[in-house]
Design an enzyme around this catalytic site. Structure first.
Site, mmCIF file in Angstrom:
data_model
loop_
_atom_site.group_PDB
_atom_site.id
_atom_site.type_symbol
_atom_site.label_atom_id
_atom_site.label_comp_id
_atom_site.label_asym_id
_atom_site.label_seq_id
_atom_site.Cartn_x
_atom_site.Cartn_y
_atom_site.Cartn_z
ATOM 1 N N GLU A 81 55.574 12.471 13.859
ATOM 2 C CA GLU A 81 55.633 13.302 12.823
ATOM 3 C C GLU A 81 54.393 13.785 12.377
ATOM 4 O OE1 GLU A 81 57.935 12.339 9.452
ATOM 5 O OE2 GLU A 81 57.295 14.015 8.453
ATOM 6 N N LYS A 113 58.834 16.197 15.017
ATOM 7 C CA LYS A 113 59.355 16.259 14.042
ATOM 8 C C LYS A 113 58.369 17.019 13.375
ATOM 9 C CE LYS A 113 60.899 14.246 9.245
ATOM 10 N NZ LYS A 113 61.761 13.879 8.404
ATOM 11 N N LYS A 170 60.595 5.887 13.218
ATOM 12 C CA LYS A 170 59.374 6.937 12.573
ATOM 13 C C LYS A 170 58.234 6.623 12.208
ATOM 14 C CE LYS A 170 59.671 9.441 8.352
ATOM 15 N NZ LYS A 170 59.919 10.439 6.979
ATOM 16 N N ARG A 178 70.146 1.608 -4.919
ATOM 17 C CA ARG A 178 69.748 1.793 -3.895
ATOM 18 C C ARG A 178 70.507 1.713 -2.672
ATOM 19 N NH1 ARG A 178 65.404 -0.999 -5.255
ATOM 20 N NH2 ARG A 178 65.473 -2.702 -3.989
#
Ligand code: 13P
Length: 428
Positions: free
Chosen positions: A249, A292, A208, A118
């Site tokens: 978002e 978003k 976010k 990762r």
């Protein structure tokens, strides 16, 4: 005669006509709260910079623009960060997939889901030479925010050196709303303030939170719209309080069904108008957030729409719902093919050349899919993979400025429909 208060600045909404015989309560709700709210210093500060006068028997309260005290001590920093990230010609790299989702993506190229793999994948993305010319922010998963390159340089420093602002996904996934047809609420409000404060210390400057609404029989329901708008507003409030620019978002997700683009536009408009209603109720500084949203697309079983049509419905939706104070609208790619995402972004500029907000991108799959395939988990492919990532970012930067001429670095119309979240409700 009943006196009415009119606001003559942009803070609490535009001046509008009064209902007969009633004071104008609703456009002023936020301002009234500030004046009559619990903090007496706040009230004095507001009163000190206002001027009252009468016109035709009505008392007018005039508030000078910018004179209402900031809802958070971080206000000017939030405004600067949001303006920086949304600067025209740049966009966001969404690379905040959870470990489970990253594992699925790695499995697709035959790589194991280990912390090292990762890390190698994210290092490839963040160290791509020249990426910062086109990318202004990168959203990370919590593990990634605290990771470093193989040589020990923290990712946060690598990004800053590229001129890319580090960001962090703070929601913790979705859970099903009881009594609905599988609609969801987003989790993560518990302890969010403390987490945001820690992320800020680690170098994150924006956050976010993804809310998902689906179109279908009876969906989105009023309950889902309200719950998700509330979650986004509370998150935005906590995030701003701790110095992180909230990316708000509300994704009206691309899904199965033969509904047309006008239906997506209809639901998107309903969802965003509720979201902004709640953001205003919660006194969010709109010039310190980024939006978003999804582009308006028809359902997966309906014929696809041309970029011009997508742009027409999407711009109409934005114009009807998003205040001009919001500096940037960063669209998600949401399953569009890489080329489709670029062409639709370009069409938005043609449809709305003088938009008050930057119409730009915050793409995950549309920046990463070809990059991941090219890498294939092999060190010898790293340069080629970085090259395609930068080319994709450049194509979208040009499209943001209405200047993309092709050819596209990852041509083809094939949709990228791997789920963003694996493991079902409650997992991120
Ligand atoms: P996509 O661009 O792949 O839709 O991802 C963006 C994102 O971050 C959704 O939360």
């Amino acid at each position: 005669m009943a006196s009415a208060l009119w606001c003559t600045c942009g803070i609490a909404g535009a001046q509008s006509g009064s209902r007969k015989g009633q004071p104008l309560a609703s456009p002023l709700s936020s301002l009234e709260r500030r004046i009559s709210g619990p903090a007496p210093q706040l009230q004095q500060k507001v009163e000190a910079c206002t001027k009252r006068y009468r016109v035709s028997g009505r008392q007018i309260l005039r508030v000078q623009a910018g004179s209402v005290p900031a809802p958070t001590s971080y206000l000017s920093e939030l405004q600067e960060t949001a303006a920086y990230i949304s600067k025209r010609g740049r966009g966001i790299l969404a690379s905040d997939e959870s470990n489970a989702t990253t594992g699925k993506r790695l499995a697709g190229i035959g790589a194991e889901n280990t912390e090292t793999n990762r890390r190698d994948w994210r290092e490839l993305l963040y160290t791509a030479p020249g990426l910062g010319q086109y990318i202004s922010g990168a959203i990370m998963f919590e593990e990634t925010l605290y990771q470093s390159c193989a040589d020990g340089t923290p990712f946060v420093d690598v990004l800053r050196k590229q001129g890319i602002v580090p960001g962090i996904k703070v929601d913790t996934g979705l859970s099903v709303l009881p009594g609905t047809d599988g609609e969801t609420a987003t989790q993560g409000l518990d302890n969010l303030g403390a987490r945001c404060a820690e992320y800020y210390k680690q170098g994150a400057r924006f956050a976010k939170w993804r809310a998902v609404l689906k179109i279908g029989e009876g969906c989105p329901s009023s309950m889902a719209i309200l719950e998700n708008a509330h979650g986004l507003a509370r998150y935005a409030q906590i995030s701003q309080e701790n110095g992180l620019v909230p990316i708000v978002e509300p994704e009206v997700t691309l899904g199965p069904g033969d509904y047309g683009i006008e239906e997506t536009a209809y639901w998107s408009e309903r969802v965003y108008s509720h979201v902004f209603r709640l953001l205003n109720e919660y006194d969010i500084a709109l010039d310190g957030i980024l939006l978003k949203p999804n582009m308006c697309l028809p359902g997966l079983d309906a014929p696809n729409a041309s970029p011009k049509e997508v742009a027409r419905w999407t711009v109409q939706t934005m114009q009807r719902t998003v205040p001009a104070a919001v500096p940037g609208i960063h669209f998600l790619s949401g399953g569009m093919s890489e080329e489709e995402a670029t062409l639709n972004l370009q069409a938005l500029q043609e449809e709305c050349p003088n938009s008050p907000w930057s119409l730009t991108f915050s793409y995950g799959r549309a920046l990463q899919s070809a990059t991941l395939k090219t890498w294939g988990g092999k060190a010898e492919n790293k340069d080629a993979a970085q090259d395609i990532l930068v080319k994709l970012a450049k194509a979208n930067s040009e499209a943001q400025q209405g200047k993309f001429q092709g050819p596209h670095p990852a041509p083809g119309g094939e949709r990228i429909l791997q789920a963003l979240r694996f493991g079902g409700a409650g997992k991120s």
